[in-house]
Each structure stands twice: as structure tokens, then as C-alpha cells.
Design a protein around this motif. Sequence first.
Motif, PDB file in Angstrom:
ATOM      1  N   HIS A   1     -58.767  38.961 -52.751  1.00  0.00           N
ATOM      2  CA  HIS A   1     -58.494  40.310 -53.250  1.00  0.00           C
ATOM      3  C   HIS A   1     -59.751  40.932 -53.836  1.00  0.00           C
ATOM      4  CE1 HIS A   1     -58.240  39.441 -57.612  1.00  0.00           C
ATOM      5  NE2 HIS A   1     -57.627  38.332 -57.304  1.00  0.00           N
TER       6      HIS A   1
ATOM      7  N   LYS B   1     -52.997  42.109 -60.748  1.00  0.00           N
ATOM      8  CA  LYS B   1     -53.042  41.389 -59.480  1.00  0.00           C
ATOM      9  C   LYS B   1     -53.808  40.066 -59.625  1.00  0.00           C
ATOM     10  CE  LYS B   1     -55.347  43.413 -56.065  1.00  0.00           C
ATOM     11  NZ  LYS B   1     -55.527  44.324 -54.907  1.00  0.00           N
TER      12      LYS B   1
ATOM     13  N   ALA C   1     -52.051  36.441 -58.966  1.00  0.00           N
ATOM     14  CA  ALA C   1     -52.518  35.551 -57.895  1.00  0.00           C
ATOM     15  C   ALA C   1     -52.826  34.166 -58.475  1.00  0.00           C
ATOM     16  CB  ALA C   1     -53.755  36.150 -57.230  1.00  0.00           C
TER      17      ALA C   1
ATOM     18  N   ALA D   1     -53.532  41.233 -50.939  1.00  0.00           N
ATOM     19  CA  ALA D   1     -52.603  42.149 -51.636  1.00  0.00           C
ATOM     20  C   ALA D   1     -53.269  43.509 -51.830  1.00  0.00           C
ATOM     21  CB  ALA D   1     -52.198  41.537 -52.973  1.00  0.00           C
TER      22      ALA D   1
ATOM     23  N   TRP E   1     -46.322  44.217 -55.548  1.00  0.00           N
ATOM     24  CA  TRP E   1     -46.739  44.046 -56.940  1.00  0.00           C
ATOM     25  C   TRP E   1     -47.211  45.383 -57.506  1.00  0.00           C
ATOM     26  CZ3 TRP E   1     -50.321  39.067 -56.482  1.00  0.00           C
ATOM     27  CH2 TRP E   1     -49.508  37.942 -56.379  1.00  0.00           C
TER      28      TRP E   1
ATOM     29  N   ASN F   1     -49.747  47.713 -59.947  1.00  0.00           N
ATOM     30  CA  ASN F   1     -50.855  47.809 -60.865  1.00  0.00           C
ATOM     31  C   ASN F   1     -50.340  48.743 -61.942  1.00  0.00           C
ATOM     32  OD1 ASN F   1     -53.038  48.411 -62.506  1.00  0.00           O
ATOM     33  ND2 ASN F   1     -54.481  48.001 -60.839  1.00  0.00           N
TER      34      ASN F   1
ATOM     35  N   TYR G   1     -49.202  47.324 -54.859  1.00  0.00           N
ATOM     36  CA  TYR G   1     -49.789  46.457 -53.845  1.00  0.00           C
ATOM     37  C   TYR G   1     -48.756  45.911 -52.874  1.00  0.00           C
ATOM     38  CZ  TYR G   1     -53.452  46.286 -57.402  1.00  0.00           C
ATOM     39  OH  TYR G   1     -54.418  46.611 -58.330  1.00  0.00           O
TER      40      TYR G   1
ATOM     41  N   VAL H   1     -48.129  42.674 -50.830  1.00  0.00           N
ATOM     42  CA  VAL H   1     -48.596  41.299 -50.672  1.00  0.00           C
ATOM     43  C   VAL H   1     -48.281  40.870 -49.237  1.00  0.00           C
ATOM     44  CG1 VAL H   1     -48.427  38.934 -51.519  1.00  0.00           C
ATOM     45  CG2 VAL H   1     -48.151  40.860 -53.112  1.00  0.00           C
TER      46      VAL H   1
ATOM     47  N   THR I   1     -43.472  37.824 -59.030  1.00  0.00           N
ATOM     48  CA  THR I   1     -43.351  39.287 -58.921  1.00  0.00           C
ATOM     49  C   THR I   1     -42.688  39.871 -60.172  1.00  0.00           C
ATOM     50  OG1 THR I   1     -43.286  39.181 -56.518  1.00  0.00           O
ATOM     51  CG2 THR I   1     -42.334  41.152 -57.537  1.00  0.00           C
TER      52      THR I   1
ATOM     53  N   GLU J   1     -45.178  39.547 -62.950  1.00  0.00           N
ATOM     54  CA  GLU J   1     -46.292  40.480 -62.758  1.00  0.00           C
ATOM     55  C   GLU J   1     -45.920  41.892 -63.208  1.00  0.00           C
ATOM     56  OE1 GLU J   1     -49.117  43.141 -60.712  1.00  0.00           O
ATOM     57  OE2 GLU J   1     -46.948  43.148 -60.616  1.00  0.00           O
TER      58      GLU J   1
END
Length: 338
Positions: free
Chosen positions: A46, A54, A58, A102, A157, A159, A249, A251, A277, A280
Amino acid sequence: MQTITTPKLLYALLITLALLLSGCQNRAMDLEQVGEDERIVIKFSHVVSELTPKGLAARRFAELVHERTDGLVEVQVYPNSQLYMDGEEVDALINNNVQMIAPATAKMTEFFPELLLFDLPFLFEDFEQVHRYIDSEGGEKLLDKFQTDNMLSLTMWDNGFKVMTANRPLYTPDDFAGLRFRIMPSRVLEAQFAQLGAQTRDMPFSDVYAALERGTVNAAENPPSNLYSKRFYMVQEHLTVSNHGYLGYLVLTNQTFWQGLPEDIREILEETLAEVTQWERKIAAEQNKRDLERIINSGEIEVHYLSEAEKAAWREALMPVHQMFLPDIGTELLQGTP
Ligand code: LMR
């Protein structure tokens, strides 16, 4: 009742110990016996820093997968465009040089035009609205669509919500005229800034800091976690907290690789991904809030919160963009949005 003599007890203890040791040996032997070629390696590439939603997700995925497969599956995470930068990572995935990426949905709109939906300005007010949409039937149907060129979408996901930065204050739509914005490669983002009289330049994330520093571009949009972790706020003079657009994102994995995995392993990966997920989503909101505070406390940049009246003026100026992309996105998908 037979008395347990010391020699018998010792003997029993020795047996137990030997059994225990052999058990450990077997596991160790199992792992040791899991030769390099038996170990399943997933390269996850990424472009952002590790201390971002992210990046953290990860890493957590890698740790949990390692734990739950006793080290049989190793997820190697490559942040900061170390392995592949924007514009390269999709090909690397298609060719199975990496097994997971992602990218921001904006970067996949050429493959999946429906994803343009997520770039529409002021479509979502908050994370709750985004999650309600993604978790809805329409959102699930959308995600299932994203299979092409040997790519398979696994989950989405967050941000966060983007803010604007520039080398002059941005309070009204007119303030954008003539600025040169760095954008992700999305036709909606291009149209968004054209609507405000600004120029755009799409470029890889890893080039943004230098481009802002050199003045190749003099404005940008990103969630605070990217602005802070990549120190973009150090090379911009003004930040407007607009929350005008969502950045999320997709994935993705390599379809042949994923479907070639042993079923039990694939199950562990998918369950762990679903769990990560949810985790996140929680940290994305917190991380962006914290990073905005850090940017403000740094005193390095002038920060302005859009008033409701100012936001209404921006919204009005940008609403035509929604109409422009109706044909690409389709009314059906838009129906499920707020
Ligand atoms: C950007 O290019 O601005 C972002 O998509 C980077 C990222 O992955 O968050």
C-alpha cells in the motif's frame, strides 16, 4: 488401594514430560516441517504510512493471520509505496506479484465506474451514513461487482472525510479560482475542482509532498491522517475543515491466488478480514480526529472550520457534479445513498 511408589511416580512424570516435549516438538517440527515452500506468503502493498487507518489495519490483519494459522500464512505488509506505487500496484496484483492491495476507490474508477459514487462531494455527512450504505443490500451488490482482470474485492475500509489545503484561505467557492489541485485519478474529482474554477493534476500519493513543496501544485485534498502522516501541512499555508468528500478503500486480492488457497485457510483469512474491517472503522474515525488536532496544535498551518452557511454555498456550487455522473453511476446505486 495400591500405593504409588516413588519410582512409579517418577516414571509417570517422565512419561508425561516426554509426551509434552514430543507434542511441542511435533508442533515445532510441524512448523519446522512447514518448509519455506509450504508457507503461504501474502504480500500486501500500500501507499500510505503505517500510522494511518489503512496502515494499522493491514498490520493487525497480518498479526492475527499469523497467530490464527500458527505462522503457516505470512502476510508481509509493504507500506509507503515501498514495493509498488500508485499506478503500479494494480498491475502487480493482476500479475500476482503481490496478493493484496487496498487502493482508494477513486483510483479504481477506470475499472469500476460505479465507484465514482464515493467521490461525489457532500454525498455522505458522516461515517454512519457511509457504513449504512456499504452494509446495505445495494452496497453489498456494489462490492460483488468488483471482479475483473483477475482482481477480486474482499471488503471496504475507511480512511475518512477530506479537508482542503492550499496556499491561500478557502472560505467561499470563488476562493478556488486558478488554484492547481493535486487529485487522485477520478473524473468526479476533476469535475469537482473544474466546477470551482480550479485546475487539477492527478499524481501518485508518493509524489505529493515534493510537488507541493516545489509548487507544481499549490493545493490538495485528503483526510487529516494522510495530511499529518505525510506532513503535507508543512508545505501548505491554509487548511479548511470542509469534510466535503469521503475517502475509502477497496481491499482487493488476486482471484486465482485467493481461490487457490486451501479452504480452511481462506475461511480464516475472510473471517479475520471481516473482524479487522470493524476494528478499522473504529480507529479510522479516532485517528483522523487525533491527527487533525495534532495539525492544529503544530501551529504550522492556518485552520478554518467551514460555517454552516459557507458549507451550504460549497454544496450548492458542487451539486451539479452529481447530475454529471448519474449516467456512469446509475440511479439504482444512488437510490441507496442518503
Ligand atoms: C491519495 O492518493 O491521496 C490517497 O488515496 C492515499 C491513500 O491511500 O490514502
